[in-house]
Write a protein that holds these residues in place. Structure first.
Motif, PDB file in Angstrom:
ATOM      1  N   LYS A  44       0.825  -1.214   0.000  1.00  0.00           N
ATOM      2  CA  LYS A  44       0.000   0.000   0.000  1.00  0.00           C
ATOM      3  C   LYS A  44       0.856   1.259   0.000  1.00  0.00           C
ATOM      4  O   LYS A  44       0.362   2.341  -0.266  1.00  0.00           O
ATOM      5  CB  LYS A  44      -0.927   0.015   1.210  1.00  0.00           C
ATOM      6  CG  LYS A  44      -1.965  -1.085   1.191  1.00  0.00           C
ATOM      7  CD  LYS A  44      -2.832  -1.028   2.422  1.00  0.00           C
ATOM      8  CE  LYS A  44      -3.803  -2.200   2.436  1.00  0.00           C
ATOM      9  NZ  LYS A  44      -4.648  -2.184   3.620  1.00  0.00           N
ATOM     10  N   LYS A  45       2.138   1.111   0.314  1.00  0.00           N
ATOM     11  CA  LYS A  45       3.031   2.261   0.407  1.00  0.00           C
ATOM     12  C   LYS A  45       3.755   2.475  -0.921  1.00  0.00           C
ATOM     13  O   LYS A  45       4.283   1.531  -1.505  1.00  0.00           O
ATOM     14  CB  LYS A  45       4.048   2.058   1.530  1.00  0.00           C
ATOM     15  CG  LYS A  45       3.423   2.100   2.903  1.00  0.00           C
ATOM     16  CD  LYS A  45       4.500   2.044   3.964  1.00  0.00           C
ATOM     17  CE  LYS A  45       3.924   2.310   5.336  1.00  0.00           C
ATOM     18  NZ  LYS A  45       5.006   2.360   6.348  1.00  0.00           N
TER      19      LYS A  45
ATOM     20  N   SER B 176       0.272   6.579  -0.185  1.00  0.00           N
ATOM     21  CA  SER B 176      -0.286   5.224  -0.097  1.00  0.00           C
ATOM     22  C   SER B 176      -1.493   5.108  -1.012  1.00  0.00           C
ATOM     23  O   SER B 176      -2.145   6.087  -1.337  1.00  0.00           O
ATOM     24  CB  SER B 176      -0.676   4.893   1.343  1.00  0.00           C
ATOM     25  OG  SER B 176      -1.693   5.752   1.787  1.00  0.00           O
TER      26      SER B 176
ATOM     27  N   ASP C 115      -4.673   2.133  -1.726  1.00  0.00           N
ATOM     28  CA  ASP C 115      -5.296   0.861  -1.392  1.00  0.00           C
ATOM     29  C   ASP C 115      -6.530   0.722  -2.267  1.00  0.00           C
ATOM     30  O   ASP C 115      -7.523   1.407  -2.068  1.00  0.00           O
ATOM     31  CB  ASP C 115      -5.684   0.831   0.087  1.00  0.00           C
ATOM     32  CG  ASP C 115      -6.241  -0.508   0.519  1.00  0.00           C
ATOM     33  OD1 ASP C 115      -6.018  -1.509  -0.192  1.00  0.00           O
ATOM     34  OD2 ASP C 115      -6.883  -0.560   1.574  1.00  0.00           O
TER      35      ASP C 115
END
Length: 84
Positions: free
Chosen positions: A13-14, A73, A75
């Protein structure tokens, strides 16, 4: 501005964005999640119409100009519903 976008191998996610062709191994990042990254997009044109999910272009440009990199990030979840 053209940027390269990387993803953390340990924390997908980073993300890390840098000016195109920057050697990310020379960056002094304190977060160990960025110690091992993989390139996901090279030479992304920030002036283009496309916008990668989870990337604030204005903040990325400002961060790169000030710090030399921009951490962000993303997601994205894709779900399927079965209809009967």
């Amino acid at each position: 501005m053209q940027i390269d976008i990387y993803q953390s191998v340990t924390q997908p996610k980073k993300h890390l964005s840098v000016a195109a062709d920057t050697d990310v191994n020379l960056l002094n990042l304190e977060d160990p999640d960025y110690a091992n990254v993989r390139l996901i997009q090279r030479g992304f044109d920030t002036l283009g119409l496309a916008r990668p999910a989870g990337l604030d272009i204005s903040a990325a440009i400002a961060g790169i100009e000030i710090e030399g990199y921009y951490l962000h990030s993303a997601d994205i979840e894709i779900g399927w519903e079965q209809q009967s």
